[in-house]
Design an enzyme around this catalytic site. Structure first.
Site, mmCIF file in Angstrom:
data_model
loop_
_atom_site.group_PDB
_atom_site.id
_atom_site.type_symbol
_atom_site.label_atom_id
_atom_site.label_comp_id
_atom_site.label_asym_id
_atom_site.label_seq_id
_atom_site.Cartn_x
_atom_site.Cartn_y
_atom_site.Cartn_z
ATOM 1 N N LYS A 28 33.462 11.240 -3.243
ATOM 2 C CA LYS A 28 34.297 12.292 -3.816
ATOM 3 C C LYS A 28 35.707 12.249 -3.219
ATOM 4 O O LYS A 28 36.698 12.227 -3.945
ATOM 5 C CB LYS A 28 33.643 13.648 -3.567
ATOM 6 C CG LYS A 28 34.343 14.757 -4.321
ATOM 7 C CD LYS A 28 33.646 16.091 -4.115
ATOM 8 C CE LYS A 28 32.336 16.129 -4.880
ATOM 9 N NZ LYS A 28 31.300 16.878 -4.198
ATOM 10 N N GLY A 108 23.791 16.879 -6.282
ATOM 11 C CA GLY A 108 23.080 18.146 -6.087
ATOM 12 C C GLY A 108 22.276 18.249 -4.800
ATOM 13 O O GLY A 108 21.623 19.254 -4.564
ATOM 14 N N MET A 110 23.386 18.036 -1.575
ATOM 15 C CA MET A 110 24.018 18.738 -0.450
ATOM 16 C C MET A 110 24.761 19.980 -0.967
ATOM 17 O O MET A 110 24.673 20.300 -2.132
ATOM 18 C CB MET A 110 24.941 17.788 0.290
ATOM 19 C CG MET A 110 24.157 16.704 1.012
ATOM 20 S SD MET A 110 25.200 15.545 1.873
ATOM 21 C CE MET A 110 25.980 14.666 0.554
ATOM 22 N N ARG A 372 33.307 9.952 -10.714
ATOM 23 C CA ARG A 372 32.444 9.009 -10.008
ATOM 24 C C ARG A 372 31.782 8.098 -11.028
ATOM 25 O O ARG A 372 31.750 8.422 -12.220
ATOM 26 C CB ARG A 372 31.387 9.743 -9.176
ATOM 27 C CG ARG A 372 30.453 10.583 -10.016
ATOM 28 C CD ARG A 372 29.461 11.333 -9.140
ATOM 29 N NE ARG A 372 28.765 12.341 -9.924
ATOM 30 C CZ ARG A 372 28.109 13.374 -9.429
ATOM 31 N NH1 ARG A 372 28.077 13.564 -8.140
ATOM 32 N NH2 ARG A 372 27.487 14.214 -10.204
ATOM 33 N N HIS A 490 -6.452 -3.752 -6.123
ATOM 34 C CA HIS A 490 -6.859 -4.432 -7.339
ATOM 35 C C HIS A 490 -6.282 -3.750 -8.575
ATOM 36 O O HIS A 490 -5.669 -4.371 -9.443
ATOM 37 C CB HIS A 490 -8.392 -4.452 -7.400
ATOM 38 C CG HIS A 490 -8.926 -5.042 -8.649
ATOM 39 N ND1 HIS A 490 -9.286 -4.288 -9.731
ATOM 40 C CD2 HIS A 490 -9.127 -6.328 -8.999
ATOM 41 C CE1 HIS A 490 -9.712 -5.071 -10.686
ATOM 42 N NE2 HIS A 490 -9.630 -6.324 -10.276
ATOM 43 N N SER A 798 3.295 -22.083 -1.295
ATOM 44 C CA SER A 798 3.561 -20.821 -1.980
ATOM 45 C C SER A 798 3.171 -19.698 -1.023
ATOM 46 O O SER A 798 2.023 -19.632 -0.577
ATOM 47 C CB SER A 798 2.748 -20.736 -3.266
ATOM 48 O OG SER A 798 2.997 -19.494 -3.887
ATOM 49 N N CYS A 865 4.284 -16.022 -4.152
ATOM 50 C CA CYS A 865 3.468 -15.484 -5.247
ATOM 51 C C CYS A 865 2.829 -14.156 -4.872
ATOM 52 O O CYS A 865 2.046 -13.602 -5.628
ATOM 53 C CB CYS A 865 2.432 -16.490 -5.713
ATOM 54 S SG CYS A 865 1.237 -16.906 -4.439
ATOM 55 N N TYR A 885 11.527 -21.029 -6.079
ATOM 56 C CA TYR A 885 11.180 -20.076 -7.130
ATOM 57 C C TYR A 885 10.480 -18.852 -6.544
ATOM 58 O O TYR A 885 9.988 -18.885 -5.416
ATOM 59 C CB TYR A 885 10.280 -20.734 -8.192
ATOM 60 C CG TYR A 885 8.892 -21.063 -7.700
ATOM 61 C CD1 TYR A 885 7.864 -20.123 -7.747
ATOM 62 C CD2 TYR A 885 8.604 -22.314 -7.150
ATOM 63 C CE1 TYR A 885 6.602 -20.413 -7.270
ATOM 64 C CE2 TYR A 885 7.345 -22.617 -6.673
ATOM 65 C CZ TYR A 885 6.340 -21.653 -6.729
ATOM 66 O OH TYR A 885 5.093 -21.937 -6.252
HETATM 67 C C1 PEP Z 1 -1.242 -13.109 -1.479
HETATM 68 O O1 PEP Z 1 -2.034 -12.971 -0.557
HETATM 69 O O2 PEP Z 1 -0.040 -12.811 -1.395
HETATM 70 C C2 PEP Z 1 -1.698 -13.617 -2.784
HETATM 71 C C3 PEP Z 1 -0.847 -13.860 -3.751
HETATM 72 O O3 PEP Z 1 -3.047 -13.754 -2.947
HETATM 73 P P1 PEP Z 1 -4.030 -12.542 -3.290
HETATM 74 O O4 PEP Z 1 -3.206 -11.340 -3.599
HETATM 75 O O5 PEP Z 1 -4.828 -12.973 -4.456
HETATM 76 O O6 PEP Z 1 -4.829 -12.424 -2.038
#
Ligand code: PEP
Ligand code: MG
Length: 907
Positions: A28, A108, A110, A372, A490, A798, A865, A885
């Protein structure tokens, strides 16, 4: 030692600060200075720096007042000179506003105080000057109200209680039989001021200060204090704003939008913050002060004629009625509107971004009080960035940096309609595990989810936690709600993969499967009751709320193209089915970074064969079951290769915690015993023998493939045979076979040996070959530490950062939900390390693993991954480490693409 400059002046087209000084002056303060410099009318004032906020927190108010006293006095004199009024004067009193402003806007969160400087003496001056007694007393009434709340700490006694002042006002209105504040007379307002002051004294034991200087110091310190109020702290946590930044305080000459019918106040946007349309818009109220717009006491009117006409159409108001009762500013005050229109254009051109402005018109004179960068939806974010690029206002790199990758999520999932949400009641909160919006009827069992869905019902699957058996139920449900589990549980992982809304780990839920009820804070919800989930916020809402599908406009594609132009990393996807692979391809995934083969065994006949394999007592039994699984796997791989059409496909060998696949209930055990023609007792005994105290550290990953090599043989055969079959159809394939949970080079070598031998066998049988790679997950600290040795054999790495986080912290992925929220609350952790990579600890292992691996094998392909692969700040980290990647669930591919490109631009 040089004394730091603590106070920055502005006014009359001059300023000591500028837009570049946001860190010191807050957004501000910096923008008020800048507006002065570019000739926008701004009431004069001064800003006390954010550094002073830190000093205040260290030294306290008495000491700071001593340090700051001269600066503040001189700064007030500066305002007095410019406006030709005197602070505390009975003839011509200067009134000021005292407002907060941090580096990052925290709308909003503060505190603000208006009309400061009024007392029984100065009000006479205000009356004389304005010749408007009612206005003066109303201003005083508002000031006492605000000051008592913010500075003197007069709060409602319980959270159910109303604002004590509003209660008093309501009583007066009731006595007089009036409904609007505007009907209160001067006498009423005078009385209110007296009653308010008495109430404050009674309830807080503090006398309302009459000395304007006392008022000012109180207000300055209260604004500093508001940096640490609960709302602000919560907002900072939510938006990753550091606690150390502090707020600046801006003190500014008051201008009044409530001085009659040539005065007004409003908020305006240079473009539409919801849709991004290049249309000036906003709302205003005649004869009002800023907080009236915010508080929603009166219905604000539209600023532009076109906005007003659109609004009237939606509200079913005729043009005639609109013009007489709700004219736009453009129609009501055409000259001032023209000036405002030009200023907003100037501001947008100057900042080269959509601006959100506050303005006040005092007796026909326009003043800007704030500008802003405007907050906007994901849709508007994309449209505005690409429009501005096309308009030549910004260049490509800037356009790309304007995209907040996490916000793209909003565009990829169904959303609740605004009207629906406004009416909805939140019943509990869980983790925002997978974004989107879903409404459905509660079911507690996967098979019932299926049968209800088959009967065209919309269902929300509510489970304590989910297991592979629930997958089919999850697939047909609108959304998934669990009482336990975290972001890598999961339910969360699978739901994200499906792009399905999921709220996980909602601890307030008590689920009684027997009674088919879910109890939340004493209220019982039965099977069939409607609930709604907001997977982006973790909210669980009562009843059914309308949703709408997202629209992926042409601009979305254009942003993605820009991202690909500047990125250094590729983005792959975690996908286990041809359908997921296709979704991800459509989002621009350039390969599969993780195909979890155990997920391919969840369904129907497959889970039976899988169970047969697990329950087998010896190699012969296992091989018999594996032979049933082989054609199924081969078929799946063919589908995935085809969907990926030449892009690399990383297939991970089996990594199931075995107990997840064996039936725990007696009825299911009976069924499997009958199917396999073995006694129930035998099944029970085998299930018991498979029990592991800590399955996450048990017979998993390559430990399985090394103890039962026939599993690796079968999977390699399926991978290679499928590749040859697809190749024969003219589609190019590049399989990458990935060994899970490696901790020693020897473990990997044994797996590699089985893989290569099996592949050669298949090549010989089929009289054909394909190229393939053999690499490993790095998800155990030991593997990261010995990466140089492992890379002697592994052709790619990976990083499985889900397990790597689990094992580095020693936090169980499945149980951390119990204590992690408390850790975050207590600031023991800044972020959930399962969501945002812990650069300091886990990150070291990733960096070290990459460097050591590449020392041995300079061209080692490295990716990630774990779930972090789709989270923007973790993607940035992966870029900095030099990964080739990142791989993430299909619906996060666009987010990762943009995050990767921005990381490259910022590098
Ligand atoms: C991990 O452990 O990051 C992975 C990709 O394998 P999972 O989640 O299947 O254990
Ligand atoms: Mg893992």
């Amino acid at each position: 030692m040089n004394t730091p400059k603590r106070v920055y002046l502005f006014g009359n087209g001059k300023a000591e600060g500028s837009a570049e000084m946001k860190n010191l002056l807050g957004g501000k303060g910096a923008n008020l200075a800048e507006m002065n410099l570019i000739g926008v009318p701004v009431p004069p004032g001064f800003t006390i720096t954010t550094e002073v906020c830190t000093e205040y927190n260290k030294l306290g108010s008495a000491k700071l007042r001593e340090i700051l006293s001269d600066d503040v006095h001189n700064a007030i004199r500066h305002i007095e000179d410019l406006v030709n009024m005197q602070f505390g004067s009975a003839e011509n009193p200067l009134l000021v506003s005292v407002r907060s402003g941090a580096r990052a806007s925290m709308p909003g969160m503060m505190d603000t105080i208006l009309n400061l400087g009024l007392n029984e003496t100065t009000i006479q001056g205000l009356i004389k000057k304005t010749n408007n007694e009612r206005f003066a007393w109303d201003s005083y009434r508002r000031f006492v109200q605000m000051y008592s709340d913010v500075v003197l700490g007069l709060k409602p006694e319980s959270k159910e209680e109303h604002d004590p002042f509003e209660v008093i006002i309501d009583t007066v209105k009731k006595e007089k039989g009036i409904s609007s504040d505007l009907e209160l007379t001067t006498e009423d307002l005078k009385n209110l001021v007296t009653i308010f002051k008495q109430t404050v004294e009674e309830k807080t034991g503090k006398k309302f200060p009459d000395d304007p200087w006392e008022q000012l110091w109180g207000a300055i310190f209260a604004v500093f204090d508001s940096w640490n109020n609960e709302r602000a702290k919560f907002y900072r946590k939510l938006n990753n704003i550091p606690d150390e930044w502090g707020t600046a305080v801006t003190v500014q000459a008051m201008v009044f939008g409530n001085m009659g019918f040539t005065s007004a106040t409003g908020v305006a946007f240079t473009r539409d913050a919801a849709t991004g349309e290049n249309l000036f818009n906003g709302e205003y109220l005649i004869n009002a002060q800023g907080e009236d717009v915010v508080a929603g006491i009166r219905t604000p009117q539209q600023i532009t004629k076109i906005g007003s006409q659109r609004w009237a159409k939606l509200a079913g108001i005729s043009e005639e009625e609109r013009l007489s009762k709700y004219p736009s500013l453009e129609e009501a005050m055409p000259e001032t509107y023209k000036e405002l229109f030009e200023i907003q254009k100037r501001l947008e051109n100057h900042y080269r971004d959509m601006q959100d402005m506050e303005f006040t018109i005092q007796e026909g004179k326009l003043w800007l009080l704030q500008t802003r960068t405007g907050k906007r939806t994901g849709l508007a974010m994309i449209k505005i960035a690409m429009d501005m690029l096309r308009e030549g206002m910004i260049e490509e790199k800037t356009a790309l940096k304007r995209i907040d990758p996490a916000k793209l999520d909003e565009l990829l999932h169904p959303v609740f309609t605004k009207e629906g949400l406004a009416k909805a009641k939140v019943i509990a909160n869980g983790l925002p595990a997978s974004p989107g919006a879903a409404s459905g009827q509660i079911v507690f069992f996967a098979d019932e989810a299926e049968s209800w869905a088959a009967a065209k019902k919309k269902v929300i699957l509510v489970r304590e936690e989910t297991s592979p058996e629930d997958l089919r139920g999850m697939a047909v449900a609108q959304g998934i709600l669990t009482a336990r589990g975290g972001m890598t549980s999961h339910a969360a992982v699978v739901a994200r993969g499906m792009g399905k809304c999921c709220v996980a780990g909602a601890g307030a839920l008590q689920i009684d499967y027997k009674a088919r009820t879910m109890t939340v804070n004493g209220k019982v919800y039965k099977e069939g009751d409607w609930i709604s989930l907001n997977g982006s916020t973790g909210q669980i809402l009562e009843g059914k709320i309308d949703t709408q599908d997202p629209e992926l406009s042409g601009d979305f594609g254009a942003v993605m193209q820009l991202a690909d132009k500047y990125t250094k990393m590729k983005v792959r996807t975690n996908a286990d089915t041809p359908k997921d692979a296709t979704v991800a391809r459509n989002f621009g995934a350039q390969g599969i970074g993780l195909c979890r083969t155990e997920h391919m065994f969840f369904e129907g006949e497959r889970i039976k064969a899988m169970r047969e394999m697990i329950l087998a007592e010896d190699e012969t039994g296992r091989k018999k079951a594996l032979a049933k699984l082989l054609p199924m796997q081969k078929n799946d791989f063919e589908g995935i290769y085809t969907a990926m059409n030449g892009f690399p496909v990383t297939i991970r060998l089996l990594d199931p915690p075995l107990h997840e696949f064996v039936p725990q209930e007696e009825s299911a055990q009976k069924e499997i015993a009958e199917e396999l023609g073995i006694p129930l007792e035998k099944v029970k005994a085998r299930v018991a023998s498979l029990h592991e105290v800590n399955p996450m550290l048990g017979h998993r990953g390559c430990r399985l493939g090394n103890t039962y090599p026939e599993i690796t043989e079968m999977q390699t055969r399926a991978i290679i045979e499928a590749a040859l079959a697809v190749k024969a159809r003219g589609i190019s394939v590049l399989p990458e076979i990935m060994v899970p949970l490696t901790s020693t080079a020897e473990e990997f070598e044994m797996q590699e040996d089985i893989i290569r031998k099996t592949a050669e066998k298949v090549f010989a049988e089929k009289q054909d070959r394909v190229d393939y790679l053999v690499g490993t997950m790095i998800e155990i600290p030991r593997a990261a530490l010995t990466a140089d040795k492992i890379a002697e054999h592994a052709e790619f790495f990976s990083f499985g950062t889900n397990d790597l986080t689990q094992m580095t912290f020693g936090f169980s992925r499945d149980d951390a939900g119990v204590f992690l929220p408390v850790y975050l609350e207590k600031n023991l952790l800044k972020h959930d390390p399962f969501q945002i990579i812990d650069r300091e600890g886990v990150g070291q292992l990733v960096k070290m693993g990459t460097e050591r691996g590449r020392k041995t094998r300079p061209d080692l392909k490295v990716g990630i991954c774990g779930e972090h692969g789709g989270e923007p700040s973790s993607v940035e980290f992966c870029h900095l480490v030099g990964m080739n990647y990142v791989s993430c669930s299909p619906y996060r591919v666009p987010i990762a693409r943009v995050a990767a490109a921005i990381a490259a631009l910022n590098d």
